[in-house]
Every structure is written in C-alpha cells, then in structure tokens.
Scaffold this motif. Structure first.
Motif, PDB file in Angstrom:
ATOM      1  N   THR A   1       0.851  -1.187   0.000  1.00 37.54           N
ATOM      2  CA  THR A   1       0.000   0.000   0.000  1.00 37.54           C
ATOM      3  C   THR A   1       0.887   1.237   0.000  1.00 37.54           C
ATOM      4  O   THR A   1       2.098   1.151   0.208  1.00 37.54           O
ATOM      5  N   ALA A   2       0.291   2.394  -0.181  1.00 40.56           N
ATOM      6  CA  ALA A   2       1.058   3.640  -0.229  1.00 40.56           C
ATOM      7  C   ALA A   2       1.786   3.933   1.086  1.00 40.56           C
ATOM      8  O   ALA A   2       2.793   4.617   1.081  1.00 40.56           O
ATOM      9  N   ASN A   3       1.295   3.412   2.203  1.00 40.32           N
ATOM     10  CA  ASN A   3       2.031   3.648   3.453  1.00 40.32           C
ATOM     11  C   ASN A   3       2.967   2.489   3.798  1.00 40.32           C
ATOM     12  O   ASN A   3       3.493   2.418   4.893  1.00 40.32           O
ATOM     13  N   GLY A   4       3.168   1.569   2.848  1.00 38.38           N
ATOM     14  CA  GLY A   4       4.169   0.523   3.012  1.00 38.38           C
ATOM     15  C   GLY A   4       3.675  -0.797   3.568  1.00 38.38           C
ATOM     16  O   GLY A   4       4.436  -1.752   3.663  1.00 38.38           O
ATOM     17  N   GLU A   5       2.395  -0.868   3.945  1.00 36.79           N
ATOM     18  CA  GLU A   5       1.843  -2.113   4.478  1.00 36.79           C
ATOM     19  C   GLU A   5       1.521  -3.081   3.342  1.00 36.79           C
ATOM     20  O   GLU A   5       1.367  -2.681   2.192  1.00 36.79           O
ATOM     21  N   GLU A   6       1.387  -4.341   3.680  1.00 34.04           N
ATOM     22  CA  GLU A   6       0.949  -5.326   2.696  1.00 34.04           C
ATOM     23  C   GLU A   6      -0.545  -5.154   2.461  1.00 34.04           C
ATOM     24  O   GLU A   6      -1.327  -5.067   3.409  1.00 34.04           O
ATOM     25  N   PHE A   7      -0.955  -5.108   1.191  1.00 34.19           N
ATOM     26  CA  PHE A   7      -2.382  -5.029   0.886  1.00 34.19           C
ATOM     27  C   PHE A   7      -2.998  -6.401   1.090  1.00 34.19           C
ATOM     28  O   PHE A   7      -2.546  -7.394   0.522  1.00 34.19           O
ATOM     29  N   ARG A   8      -4.021  -6.440   1.907  1.00 31.53           N
ATOM     30  CA  ARG A   8      -4.760  -7.677   2.177  1.00 31.53           C
ATOM     31  C   ARG A   8      -6.215  -7.444   1.782  1.00 31.53           C
ATOM     32  O   ARG A   8      -6.931  -6.725   2.468  1.00 31.53           O
ATOM     33  N   PRO A   9      -6.679  -8.042   0.698  1.00 36.12           N
ATOM     34  CA  PRO A   9      -8.008  -7.746   0.160  1.00 36.12           C
ATOM     35  C   PRO A   9      -9.160  -7.988   1.125  1.00 36.12           C
ATOM     36  O   PRO A   9     -10.179  -7.319   1.037  1.00 36.12           O
ATOM     37  N   ARG A  10      -9.042  -8.922   2.027  1.00 37.55           N
ATOM     38  CA  ARG A  10     -10.155  -9.232   2.936  1.00 37.55           C
ATOM     39  C   ARG A  10     -10.227  -8.292   4.147  1.00 37.55           C
ATOM     40  O   ARG A  10     -11.212  -8.299   4.873  1.00 37.55           O
ATOM     41  N   TRP A  11      -9.191  -7.491   4.353  1.00 37.49           N
ATOM     42  CA  TRP A  11      -9.189  -6.551   5.477  1.00 37.49           C
ATOM     43  C   TRP A  11     -10.111  -5.370   5.174  1.00 37.49           C
ATOM     44  O   TRP A  11     -10.456  -5.115   4.019  1.00 37.49           O
ATOM     45  N   ILE A  12     -10.485  -4.623   6.209  1.00 36.21           N
ATOM     46  CA  ILE A  12     -11.408  -3.501   6.073  1.00 36.21           C
ATOM     47  C   ILE A  12     -10.569  -2.224   5.904  1.00 36.21           C
ATOM     48  O   ILE A  12     -10.360  -1.457   6.842  1.00 36.21           O
ATOM     49  N   THR A  13     -10.073  -2.038   4.685  1.00 34.55           N
ATOM     50  CA  THR A  13      -9.193  -0.915   4.379  1.00 34.55           C
ATOM     51  C   THR A  13      -9.690  -0.190   3.136  1.00 34.55           C
ATOM     52  O   THR A  13     -10.631  -0.646   2.476  1.00 34.55           O
ATOM     53  N   ALA A  14      -9.019   0.925   2.828  1.00 32.97           N
ATOM     54  CA  ALA A  14      -9.418   1.709   1.660  1.00 32.97           C
ATOM     55  C   ALA A  14      -8.265   2.557   1.162  1.00 32.97           C
ATOM     56  O   ALA A  14      -7.259   2.726   1.844  1.00 32.97           O
ATOM     57  N   ALA A  15      -8.478   3.100  -0.026  1.00 24.71           N
ATOM     58  CA  ALA A  15      -7.548   4.046  -0.639  1.00 24.71           C
ATOM     59  C   ALA A  15      -8.268   5.376  -0.825  1.00 24.71           C
ATOM     60  O   ALA A  15      -9.443   5.403  -1.198  1.00 24.71           O
ATOM     61  N   HIS A  16      -7.553   6.454  -0.543  1.00 22.70           N
ATOM     62  CA  HIS A  16      -8.073   7.806  -0.737  1.00 22.70           C
ATOM     63  C   HIS A  16      -6.955   8.658  -1.322  1.00 22.70           C
ATOM     64  O   HIS A  16      -5.786   8.439  -1.009  1.00 22.70           O
ATOM     65  N   THR A  17      -7.303   9.622  -2.136  1.00 24.20           N
ATOM     66  CA  THR A  17      -6.280  10.411  -2.828  1.00 24.20           C
ATOM     67  C   THR A  17      -5.527  11.382  -1.936  1.00 24.20           C
ATOM     68  O   THR A  17      -4.346  11.640  -2.180  1.00 24.20           O
ATOM     69  N   THR A  18      -6.159  11.938  -0.884  1.00 21.47           N
ATOM     70  CA  THR A  18      -5.502  13.021  -0.135  1.00 21.47           C
ATOM     71  C   THR A  18      -5.492  12.901   1.380  1.00 21.47           C
ATOM     72  O   THR A  18      -4.770  13.652   2.037  1.00 21.47           O
ATOM     73  N   LEU A  19      -6.272  12.019   1.969  1.00 15.85           N
ATOM     74  CA  LEU A  19      -6.285  11.922   3.436  1.00 15.85           C
ATOM     75  C   LEU A  19      -4.951  11.376   3.948  1.00 15.85           C
ATOM     76  O   LEU A  19      -4.288  10.598   3.260  1.00 15.85           O
ATOM     77  N   PRO A  20      -4.557  11.747   5.169  1.00 13.61           N
ATOM     78  CA  PRO A  20      -3.326  11.205   5.750  1.00 13.61           C
ATOM     79  C   PRO A  20      -3.388   9.683   5.835  1.00 13.61           C
ATOM     80  O   PRO A  20      -4.471   9.098   5.900  1.00 13.61           O
ATOM     81  N   LEU A  21      -2.224   9.054   5.839  1.00 17.61           N
ATOM     82  CA  LEU A  21      -2.140   7.592   5.948  1.00 17.61           C
ATOM     83  C   LEU A  21      -1.459   7.230   7.254  1.00 17.61           C
ATOM     84  O   LEU A  21      -0.350   7.688   7.503  1.00 17.61           O
ATOM     85  N   PRO A  22      -2.082   6.435   8.105  1.00 17.56           N
ATOM     86  CA  PRO A  22      -3.469   5.975   8.011  1.00 17.56           C
ATOM     87  C   PRO A  22      -4.444   7.010   8.564  1.00 17.56           C
ATOM     88  O   PRO A  22      -4.079   7.873   9.349  1.00 17.56           O
ATOM     89  N   THR A  23      -5.679   6.886   8.144  1.00 18.45           N
ATOM     90  CA  THR A  23      -6.801   7.688   8.624  1.00 18.45           C
ATOM     91  C   THR A  23      -7.981   6.740   8.770  1.00 18.45           C
ATOM     92  O   THR A  23      -8.075   5.744   8.060  1.00 18.45           O
ATOM     93  N   TYR A  24      -8.886   7.081   9.669  1.00 11.50           N
ATOM     94  CA  TYR A  24     -10.110   6.296   9.830  1.00 11.50           C
ATOM     95  C   TYR A  24     -11.288   7.111   9.328  1.00 11.50           C
ATOM     96  O   TYR A  24     -11.390   8.310   9.608  1.00 11.50           O
ATOM     97  N   VAL A  25     -12.154   6.445   8.566  1.00  6.92           N
ATOM     98  CA  VAL A  25     -13.338   7.101   8.033  1.00  6.92           C
ATOM     99  C   VAL A  25     -14.563   6.228   8.270  1.00  6.92           C
ATOM    100  O   VAL A  25     -14.465   5.006   8.339  1.00  6.92           O
TER     101      VAL A  25
END
Length: 183
Positions: free
Chosen positions: A68-92
C-alpha cells in the motif's frame, strides 16, 4: 542434535526477517505526504480533520500481496481503503447511500484515480458495506476518530464495532447532497 536444532531455529528466524519488506500495520507515524500527479491530475494530501464528502466508491481486491502507499501489505479481505488526499493511516466512516449501512474503514493507500470516485474500498470493506456486487456505489465518507478498541480490530484486519444504519431523514439529506454535487 542440539547443534542442528539451533542452526535450524536460526535459519527460520533469519528467513522470517528477510521474507517481508512491508511496513508493520501501525497507526504511527501518520503521513500526509507530498503533492503528486496521476494521469495529469495533481493531488495535494492534507490533514483534513473535518473531511466529509459524498461521491462514489469502488472496490479493489486483485492486488493481494502488493504494498500500500504507506508501506503495508495489501490484504483484500481486510477492512481498508484508498483515498487520494487523506493522511495515511486515517479512519473514516463510510455510509452506503443506497441502504444507509455504515462501517468504519482504515485508509492506508492512495487512490482511486478514476473520475467521479472518492474512495476505493478493499474487497473486505465492500463486502462489509454490502456494495461488492454493485462494483461501485454512492457513499458518504466522513473522517472520524474511532475508539482504540476499533482501531486495534481494524489493524488486525477485523471489522470495527457495527454501527446503526443512518436514519431515513439523514439518508434523504445525503442523497440530495450527492445530487447537488457538480460534475
């Protein structure tokens, strides 16, 4: 025999260290990042503590194992998202405007870069929100500060505590806000 066991243990430990170059899942440091351009559009990351937007969500899931953009492994089953401008990580908090269903999502990646989309959900988040079959859906995204319990669950790939659906009157207001949105 003890010498072979010690050598075997050492090899396992070394292989575990060398096997991954992903950043551990963590809430620190929070990174805003520099402005960047994708396909002629410039995105300027910002703190945005009061972020609240309506638009369309899509989902992605075939990038399993990618960074991912913040260096973590992307895991498709996890509850995550991509956003163009919010800080990484952020909760929404993401609300499906078709149903009023709401979930908390951890933003750890950049995207989506498709016109009209404001968030790209992991497959797990799309399933949790009930929009996976649609491919894309109208949503509201609101930046929040969840409890440490919910943060910990999301950092482990688990869903946060369930949220009640948005009341019908509020849902109508959000749908009208989406319809009034230019573009």
């Amino acid at each position: 025999m003890i010498r072979f066991a010690s050598a075997g243990t050492a090899l396992l430990l070394l292989s575990a260290c060398a096997g991954s170059n992903f950043r551990p899942v963590s809430d620190t440091p929070v990174r805003i990042g520099k402005a960047y351009s994708i396909r002629g559009t410039t995105y300027v990351p910002a703190a945005a503590p009061g972020y609240d937007a309506v638009g369309y969500a899509s989902w992605y899931g075939s990038e399993s194992g990618n960074r991912t953009a913040n260096g973590e492994e992307f895991r498709p089953r996890w509850i995550t998202a991509a956003h163009t401008t919010l800080p990484l990580p952020t909760y929404v908090e993401v609300t499906a405007l078709d149903t009023g269903r709401r979930i908390i999502v951890r933003v750890n990646d950049r995207g989506p870069f498709a016109p009209g989309r404001i968030i790209d959900l992991s497959r797990g988040a799309a399933e949790e929100l009930g929009i996976k079959a649609q491919g894309h859906a109208p949503v509201r995204i609101r930046r929040i500060e969840p409890s440490e319990k919910d943060r910990a669950r999301l950092r482990k790939g688990k869903p946060a505590t369930g949220l009640d659906p948005v009341p019908a009157r509020e849902l109508q207001r959000l749908r009208a806000r989406l319809q009034a949105k230019p573009g």
